[in-house]
Design an enzyme around this catalytic site. Structure first.
Site, PDB file in Angstrom:
ATOM      1  N   ASP A   1     -24.045  55.630 -24.471  1.00  0.00           N
ATOM      2  CA  ASP A   1     -23.023  55.082 -25.377  1.00  0.00           C
ATOM      3  C   ASP A   1     -23.522  54.840 -26.797  1.00  0.00           C
ATOM      4  O   ASP A   1     -22.753  54.457 -27.666  1.00  0.00           O
ATOM      5  CB  ASP A   1     -22.510  53.731 -24.844  1.00  0.00           C
ATOM      6  CG  ASP A   1     -21.605  53.891 -23.638  1.00  0.00           C
ATOM      7  OD1 ASP A   1     -21.217  55.039 -23.350  1.00  0.00           O
ATOM      8  OD2 ASP A   1     -21.301  52.875 -23.003  1.00  0.00           O
TER       9      ASP A   1
ATOM     10  N   LYS B   1     -17.250  48.149 -28.380  1.00  0.00           N
ATOM     11  CA  LYS B   1     -16.275  49.250 -28.222  1.00  0.00           C
ATOM     12  C   LYS B   1     -15.365  48.956 -27.041  1.00  0.00           C
ATOM     13  O   LYS B   1     -15.741  48.192 -26.125  1.00  0.00           O
ATOM     14  CB  LYS B   1     -16.976  50.593 -28.018  1.00  0.00           C
ATOM     15  CG  LYS B   1     -17.882  50.713 -26.781  1.00  0.00           C
ATOM     16  CD  LYS B   1     -17.208  51.208 -25.520  1.00  0.00           C
ATOM     17  CE  LYS B   1     -18.189  51.371 -24.349  1.00  0.00           C
ATOM     18  NZ  LYS B   1     -17.575  51.385 -23.025  1.00  0.00           N
TER      19      LYS B   1
HETATM   20  P1  ATP Z   1     -21.588  49.242 -21.123  1.00  0.00           P
HETATM   21  O1  ATP Z   1     -20.306  49.081 -21.807  1.00  0.00           O
HETATM   22  O2  ATP Z   1     -22.520  50.161 -21.855  1.00  0.00           O
HETATM   23  O3  ATP Z   1     -21.399  49.555 -19.659  1.00  0.00           O
HETATM   24  P2  ATP Z   1     -22.210  46.629 -20.289  1.00  0.00           P
HETATM   25  O4  ATP Z   1     -20.852  46.093 -20.437  1.00  0.00           O
HETATM   26  O5  ATP Z   1     -22.671  46.975 -18.911  1.00  0.00           O
HETATM   27  O6  ATP Z   1     -22.361  47.855 -21.240  1.00  0.00           O
HETATM   28  P3  ATP Z   1     -24.382  45.325 -21.642  1.00  0.00           P
HETATM   29  O7  ATP Z   1     -24.091  44.294 -22.680  1.00  0.00           O
HETATM   30  O8  ATP Z   1     -24.890  46.596 -22.143  1.00  0.00           O
HETATM   31  O9  ATP Z   1     -23.089  45.472 -20.813  1.00  0.00           O
HETATM   32  O10 ATP Z   1     -25.380  44.652 -20.591  1.00  0.00           O
HETATM   33  C1  ATP Z   1     -25.648  45.118 -19.310  1.00  0.00           C
HETATM   34  C2  ATP Z   1     -27.020  44.580 -18.869  1.00  0.00           C
HETATM   35  O11 ATP Z   1     -28.035  45.193 -19.668  1.00  0.00           O
HETATM   36  C3  ATP Z   1     -27.197  43.088 -19.079  1.00  0.00           C
HETATM   37  O12 ATP Z   1     -26.809  42.351 -17.955  1.00  0.00           O
HETATM   38  C4  ATP Z   1     -28.686  42.945 -19.405  1.00  0.00           C
HETATM   39  O13 ATP Z   1     -29.442  42.656 -18.252  1.00  0.00           O
HETATM   40  C5  ATP Z   1     -29.121  44.300 -19.904  1.00  0.00           C
HETATM   41  N1  ATP Z   1     -29.432  44.336 -21.382  1.00  0.00           N
HETATM   42  C6  ATP Z   1     -30.469  44.946 -21.947  1.00  0.00           C
HETATM   43  N2  ATP Z   1     -30.442  44.832 -23.278  1.00  0.00           N
HETATM   44  C7  ATP Z   1     -29.351  44.116 -23.590  1.00  0.00           C
HETATM   45  C8  ATP Z   1     -28.784  43.663 -24.804  1.00  0.00           C
HETATM   46  N3  ATP Z   1     -29.337  43.901 -25.999  1.00  0.00           N
HETATM   47  N4  ATP Z   1     -27.639  42.966 -24.737  1.00  0.00           N
HETATM   48  C9  ATP Z   1     -27.060  42.721 -23.538  1.00  0.00           C
HETATM   49  N5  ATP Z   1     -27.550  43.114 -22.359  1.00  0.00           N
HETATM   50  C10 ATP Z   1     -28.696  43.812 -22.364  1.00  0.00           C
END
Ligand code: ATP
Length: 312
Positions: A163, A23
């Protein structure tokens, strides 16, 4: 549905594949902080055609009762040191979602092997982990034939994070409120075209909200106005897109400020950070403009670049 499910059976082995999107936020206003520490948001989320893929398989060997095994793999073409390590244990949202489902239905014996192919950058504000977790709820509900209703999946999704609910929606655009978990799908909007630019550096959501409090920035209009103009003019209004977290994130991450500065100099393009960053988004008018801009931005070596559109 935003996700795509493909299922097949051979003998006793069942396999289910789920493609689940990223997203972007094209409007994000912080309304205040609640007593529980969460921020009250008014935001517009758009699903785009950049997908993580989850493959669910039965574990054939005996003795696998109750096991959830996960193996994740980056599918982004970049040096390994530029990609954060994704935990494959109980810290991964996929494992958390699977365990929550088992507890909810009271079936501790259920087992599955999950392969996760990651194309959605992490620490990007693109909801990668949330999308994977939502796909796990939908996928395992089918794979384990649990027969849970959509409202039950929504309740479990809200328990896992802010989210996830968006990814259970059926429209690519939604207005989200509360801490992000209350969604109002907005049907029939003109498609959106964009280029994502994700610097190799990341930012934790907490660091970005701390920076927001030091450098708060807000507008006096709400998401409804953006959506009304988008509907009327059949295009997202570049002058109204907004992210309250952007000023703070730009102060604590020089890559974000560099990319946004670069985008601000381009004609016919609106640059904005998505969610809590560090991915930035350049809104363009057509897929061709997106492809052309992506080629230009790749040469600048800002990080990971991909041209996308709102997905269905
Ligand atoms: P958001 O947009 O919800 O803020 P985000 O951009 O912070 O998401 P995510 O891909 O959700 O990024 O990852 C953040 C952290 O969550 C990663 O660094 C990782 O340690 C942890 N994590 C746990 N599960 C997952 C997953 N399935 N994919 C990616 N990261 C994950």
């Amino acid at each position: 549905m935003l996700m795509r499910l493909i299922e097949w059976k051979r003998d006793t082995i069942t396999t289910l594949i789920v493609h689940t999107p990223a997203k972007i936020n094209v409007f994000l206003k912080v309304l205040g902080q609640r007593a529980d520490g969460y921020h009250e948001l008014d935001t517009i989320m758009v699903a785009v055609n950049l997908y993580d893929t989850l493959r669910f398989d039965t574990i054939p060997e005996p003795g696998s009762t109750g096991q959830i095994t996960l193996t994740s793999r980056w599918m982004i073409d970049a040096p390994q040191e530029n990609l954060p390590v994704i935990p494959d244990d109980g810290r991964n949202l996929v494992v958390k979602a699977a365990e929550l489902l088992k507890r909810y239905v009271g079936r501790p014996e259920l087992s599955v092997s999950v392969l996760l192919f990651k194309r959605i950058p992490a620490e990007a504000g693109m909801g990668g982990g949330s999308s994977d977790a939502a796909a796990t709820l939908v996928g395992l509900n089918r794979f384990w034939q649990l027969g849970l209703r959509v409202d039950e999946l929504h309740a479990l999704a809200a328990e896992l994070g802010s989210d996830l609910n968006f990814f259970l929606s059926s429209d690519p655009v939604a207005k989200c409120s509360g801490r992000g978990e209350q969604i109002e799908p907005i049907p029939d909007l003109a498609p959106l075209y964009a280029v994502i630019i994700k610097p190799w550096s990341g930012l934790s959501t907490k660091a970005v909200f701390d920076a927001y409090h030091a450098h708060a920035m807000n507008v006096d209009y709400a998401s409804d106005r953006v959506l009304a103009v988008w509907k009327k003019e059949s295009a997202i209004p570049g002058s109204l897109v907004f992210n309250a977290l952007q000023a703070g994130a730009s102060r604590v991450n020089s890559d974000v400020s560099k990319i946004l500065k670069h985008l601000s100099l381009l004609p016919q393009t609106t640059g904005i950070m998505t969610g809590s960053g560090t991915a930035c988004v350049a809104l363009v008018r057509t897929a061709d403009e997106g492809a052309q801009l992506a080629r230009h931005l790749r040469i600048q070596q800002h990080g990971f670049v991909v041209s996308v559109r709102s997905s269905l």
